[in-house]
Design a protein around this motif. Structure first.
Motif, PDB file in Angstrom:
ATOM      1  N   GLU A 150      -5.279 -29.495  21.768  1.00 24.17           N
ATOM      2  CA  GLU A 150      -5.168 -28.122  22.248  1.00 24.17           C
ATOM      3  C   GLU A 150      -3.712 -27.839  22.631  1.00 24.17           C
ATOM      4  OE1 GLU A 150      -6.888 -25.392  25.839  1.00 24.17           O
ATOM      5  OE2 GLU A 150      -8.177 -26.948  25.011  1.00 24.17           O
ATOM      6  N   GLY A 151      -3.198 -26.740  22.141  1.00 23.76           N
ATOM      7  CA  GLY A 151      -1.825 -26.361  22.445  1.00 23.76           C
ATOM      8  C   GLY A 151      -0.812 -26.798  21.405  1.00 23.76           C
ATOM      9  N   ASP A 152      -1.174 -27.732  20.513  1.00 18.20           N
ATOM     10  CA  ASP A 152      -0.212 -28.203  19.519  1.00 18.20           C
ATOM     11  C   ASP A 152       0.188 -27.099  18.553  1.00 18.20           C
ATOM     12  OD1 ASP A 152       0.177 -30.753  20.460  1.00 18.20           O
ATOM     13  OD2 ASP A 152      -1.360 -31.650  19.184  1.00 18.20           O
ATOM     14  N   ARG A 153      -0.775 -26.323  18.098  1.00 18.77           N
ATOM     15  CA  ARG A 153      -0.465 -25.231  17.165  1.00 18.77           C
ATOM     16  C   ARG A 153       0.581 -24.301  17.777  1.00 18.77           C
ATOM     17  NH1 ARG A 153      -2.558 -22.428  12.873  1.00 18.77           N
ATOM     18  NH2 ARG A 153      -2.237 -20.198  12.910  1.00 18.77           N
ATOM     19  N   GLU A 154       0.347 -23.885  19.003  1.00 20.47           N
ATOM     20  CA  GLU A 154       1.273 -22.982  19.679  1.00 20.47           C
ATOM     21  C   GLU A 154       2.638 -23.645  19.873  1.00 20.47           C
ATOM     22  OE1 GLU A 154      -1.915 -23.632  20.706  1.00 20.47           O
ATOM     23  OE2 GLU A 154      -2.693 -21.749  19.920  1.00 20.47           O
ATOM     24  N   ARG A 155       2.633 -24.927  20.204  1.00 20.48           N
ATOM     25  CA  ARG A 155       3.893 -25.650  20.417  1.00 20.48           C
ATOM     26  C   ARG A 155       4.733 -25.669  19.142  1.00 20.48           C
ATOM     27  NH1 ARG A 155       5.232 -31.324  20.288  1.00 20.48           N
ATOM     28  NH2 ARG A 155       3.073 -31.785  19.820  1.00 20.48           N
ATOM     29  N   PHE A 156       4.108 -25.921  17.991  1.00 23.94           N
ATOM     30  CA  PHE A 156       4.851 -25.974  16.737  1.00 23.94           C
ATOM     31  C   PHE A 156       5.298 -24.587  16.281  1.00 23.94           C
ATOM     32  CE2 PHE A 156       2.442 -30.067  16.348  1.00 23.94           C
ATOM     33  CZ  PHE A 156       3.546 -30.874  16.564  1.00 23.94           C
ATOM     34  N   LEU A 157       4.460 -23.589  16.504  1.00 19.43           N
ATOM     35  CA  LEU A 157       4.862 -22.224  16.161  1.00 19.43           C
ATOM     36  C   LEU A 157       6.014 -21.766  17.056  1.00 19.43           C
ATOM     37  CD1 LEU A 157       1.381 -20.573  15.502  1.00 19.43           C
ATOM     38  CD2 LEU A 157       3.048 -21.398  13.815  1.00 19.43           C
ATOM     39  N   THR A 158       5.970 -22.126  18.330  1.00 17.88           N
ATOM     40  CA  THR A 158       7.057 -21.803  19.254  1.00 17.88           C
ATOM     41  C   THR A 158       8.345 -22.517  18.850  1.00 17.88           C
ATOM     42  OG1 THR A 158       5.508 -21.420  21.059  1.00 17.88           O
ATOM     43  CG2 THR A 158       7.783 -21.880  21.676  1.00 17.88           C
ATOM     44  N   ALA A 159       8.226 -23.708  18.275  1.00 20.29           N
ATOM     45  CA  ALA A 159       9.406 -24.460  17.824  1.00 20.29           C
ATOM     46  C   ALA A 159      10.072 -23.790  16.621  1.00 20.29           C
ATOM     47  CB  ALA A 159       9.022 -25.896  17.480  1.00 20.29           C
ATOM     48  N   GLY A 160       9.352 -22.865  15.969  1.00 22.81           N
ATOM     49  CA  GLY A 160       9.949 -22.138  14.852  1.00 22.81           C
ATOM     50  C   GLY A 160       9.268 -22.318  13.509  1.00 22.81           C
ATOM     51  N   PHE A 161       8.224 -23.147  13.455  1.00 25.82           N
ATOM     52  CA  PHE A 161       7.490 -23.281  12.198  1.00 25.82           C
ATOM     53  C   PHE A 161       6.804 -21.958  11.886  1.00 25.82           C
ATOM     54  CE2 PHE A 161       7.898 -27.745  13.326  1.00 25.82           C
ATOM     55  CZ  PHE A 161       8.151 -28.342  12.099  1.00 25.82           C
ATOM     56  N   ASP A 162       6.707 -21.652  10.601  1.00 23.43           N
ATOM     57  CA  ASP A 162       6.061 -20.411  10.170  1.00 23.43           C
ATOM     58  C   ASP A 162       4.544 -20.528  10.199  1.00 23.43           C
ATOM     59  OD1 ASP A 162       8.385 -18.661   9.233  1.00 23.43           O
ATOM     60  OD2 ASP A 162       8.778 -20.581   8.262  1.00 23.43           O
ATOM     61  N   GLY A 163       4.040 -21.737  10.107  1.00 27.97           N
ATOM     62  CA  GLY A 163       2.606 -21.963  10.097  1.00 27.97           C
ATOM     63  C   GLY A 163       2.306 -23.411  10.424  1.00 27.97           C
ATOM     64  N   TYR A 164       1.023 -23.732  10.466  1.00 22.95           N
ATOM     65  CA  TYR A 164       0.572 -25.042  10.941  1.00 22.95           C
ATOM     66  C   TYR A 164      -0.708 -25.413  10.208  1.00 22.95           C
ATOM     67  CZ  TYR A 164      -1.756 -28.095  14.428  1.00 22.95           C
ATOM     68  OH  TYR A 164      -2.413 -29.107  15.070  1.00 22.95           O
ATOM     69  N   LEU A 165      -0.747 -26.615   9.671  1.00 27.97           N
ATOM     70  CA  LEU A 165      -1.957 -27.154   9.064  1.00 27.97           C
ATOM     71  C   LEU A 165      -2.231 -28.513   9.698  1.00 27.97           C
ATOM     72  CD1 LEU A 165      -1.226 -26.377   5.310  1.00 27.97           C
ATOM     73  CD2 LEU A 165      -3.027 -25.327   6.692  1.00 27.97           C
ATOM     74  N   SER A 166      -3.456 -28.710  10.183  1.00 27.41           N
ATOM     75  CA  SER A 166      -3.776 -29.996  10.789  1.00 27.41           C
ATOM     76  C   SER A 166      -4.403 -30.919   9.757  1.00 27.41           C
ATOM     77  CB  SER A 166      -4.701 -29.804  11.989  1.00 27.41           C
ATOM     78  OG  SER A 166      -5.929 -29.251  11.589  1.00 27.41           O
ATOM     79  N   LYS A 167      -4.169 -32.208   9.956  1.00 30.28           N
ATOM     80  CA  LYS A 167      -4.734 -33.233   9.086  1.00 30.28           C
ATOM     81  C   LYS A 167      -6.000 -33.773   9.733  1.00 30.28           C
ATOM     82  CE  LYS A 167      -0.238 -34.959   7.595  1.00 30.28           C
ATOM     83  NZ  LYS A 167       0.582 -36.163   7.618  1.00 30.28           N
ATOM     84  N   PRO A 168      -6.981 -34.160   8.954  1.00 27.68           N
ATOM     85  CA  PRO A 168      -6.982 -34.059   7.500  1.00 27.68           C
ATOM     86  C   PRO A 168      -7.026 -32.591   7.062  1.00 27.68           C
ATOM     87  CG  PRO A 168      -9.132 -34.783   8.261  1.00 27.68           C
ATOM     88  CD  PRO A 168      -8.242 -34.712   9.466  1.00 27.68           C
ATOM     89  N   VAL A 169      -6.239 -32.298   6.061  1.00 29.57           N
ATOM     90  CA  VAL A 169      -6.084 -30.925   5.596  1.00 29.57           C
ATOM     91  C   VAL A 169      -7.304 -30.505   4.789  1.00 29.57           C
ATOM     92  CG1 VAL A 169      -4.716 -29.424   4.094  1.00 29.57           C
ATOM     93  CG2 VAL A 169      -3.569 -31.036   5.593  1.00 29.57           C
ATOM     94  N   ASN A 170      -7.797 -29.326   5.080  1.00 30.97           N
ATOM     95  CA  ASN A 170      -8.857 -28.711   4.298  1.00 30.97           C
ATOM     96  C   ASN A 170      -8.204 -28.185   3.018  1.00 30.97           C
ATOM     97  OD1 ASN A 170     -10.210 -26.170   3.316  1.00 30.97           O
ATOM     98  ND2 ASN A 170     -11.746 -26.848   4.804  1.00 30.97           N
ATOM     99  N   ILE A 171      -8.654 -28.657   1.863  1.00 32.87           N
ATOM    100  CA  ILE A 171      -8.020 -28.328   0.583  1.00 32.87           C
ATOM    101  C   ILE A 171      -8.002 -26.820   0.328  1.00 32.87           C
ATOM    102  CG2 ILE A 171      -8.128 -28.641  -1.920  1.00 32.87           C
ATOM    103  CD1 ILE A 171      -7.205 -31.122  -0.245  1.00 32.87           C
ATOM    104  N   ALA A 172      -9.112 -26.156   0.560  1.00 29.52           N
ATOM    105  CA  ALA A 172      -9.165 -24.709   0.330  1.00 29.52           C
ATOM    106  C   ALA A 172      -8.186 -23.985   1.250  1.00 29.52           C
ATOM    107  CB  ALA A 172     -10.588 -24.192   0.535  1.00 29.52           C
ATOM    108  N   GLU A 173      -8.087 -24.432   2.493  1.00 31.27           N
ATOM    109  CA  GLU A 173      -7.152 -23.826   3.444  1.00 31.27           C
ATOM    110  C   GLU A 173      -5.704 -24.078   3.019  1.00 31.27           C
ATOM    111  OE1 GLU A 173      -6.002 -23.884   8.206  1.00 31.27           O
ATOM    112  OE2 GLU A 173      -7.412 -25.372   7.444  1.00 31.27           O
ATOM    113  N   LEU A 174      -5.430 -25.274   2.535  1.00 26.85           N
ATOM    114  CA  LEU A 174      -4.084 -25.605   2.053  1.00 26.85           C
ATOM    115  C   LEU A 174      -3.672 -24.661   0.930  1.00 26.85           C
ATOM    116  CD1 LEU A 174      -1.543 -27.436   1.723  1.00 26.85           C
ATOM    117  CD2 LEU A 174      -2.939 -28.847   0.191  1.00 26.85           C
ATOM    118  N   VAL A 175      -4.508 -24.538  -0.078  1.00 32.40           N
ATOM    119  CA  VAL A 175      -4.181 -23.687  -1.230  1.00 32.40           C
ATOM    120  C   VAL A 175      -4.059 -22.229  -0.804  1.00 32.40           C
ATOM    121  CG1 VAL A 175      -4.973 -22.870  -3.482  1.00 32.40           C
ATOM    122  CG2 VAL A 175      -5.137 -25.302  -2.907  1.00 32.40           C
ATOM    123  N   ALA A 176      -4.987 -21.757   0.016  1.00 33.52           N
ATOM    124  CA  ALA A 176      -4.938 -20.364   0.468  1.00 33.52           C
ATOM    125  C   ALA A 176      -3.674 -20.091   1.275  1.00 33.52           C
ATOM    126  CB  ALA A 176      -6.176 -20.038   1.301  1.00 33.52           C
TER     127      ALA A 176
END
Length: 126
Positions: free
Chosen positions: A89-115
């Motif tokens: 909890e909070g990791d997504r926000e932490r990485f977005l605040t660091a300047g990343f444009d988006g965030y994908l958690s592992k294991p990555v959902n293939i459909a989500e990755l492609v979309a």
């Protein structure tokens, strides 16, 4: 899509193969780096439409990769997505605040990755 080039920065061989296979099957070209320093060099030399960057790398971490990409005028505007098994909890926000444009958690959902890749690559062509 149109054969956009995706930089995949991942030090796990099996994960890299999965990303490569999925992205190429979806019509993308891939550049691959297993270290952060190599990723920065590849992005500057060959360019990419999008970067998928693992947070934990053997040399510099994904946040430092992002910092270096943003500091280089050749790669400053390239969208960069964080890839991480850090899904607390909070990791997504932490990485977005660091300047990343988006965030994908592992294991990555293939459909989500492609979309997600489709969304960022389509957005860059407009």
């Amino acid at each position: 899509m149109g054969g956009a080039q995706i930089l995949v920065v991942e030090d796990n061989e099996r994960s890299m193969k999965l990303f490569r296979d999925v992205l190429q099957a979806a019509g993308y070209r891939t550049l691959e780096a297993t270290t952060g320093c190599r990723a920065c060099a590849l992005a500057a030399e060959q360019g990419a439409d999008l970067a998928l960057v693992d947070i934990r790398l053997p040399d510099i971490d994904g946040v430092e990769v992002l910092t270096r990409l943003r500091a280089d005028e050749r790669t400053a505007s390239m969208p960069v997505l964080a890839l991480t098994a850090q899904a607390m909890e909070g990791d997504r926000e932490r990485f977005l605040t660091a300047g990343f444009d988006g965030y994908l958690s592992k294991p990555v959902n293939i459909a989500e990755l492609v979309a997600t890749v489709n969304q960022y690559c389509e957005g860059r062509r407009r």
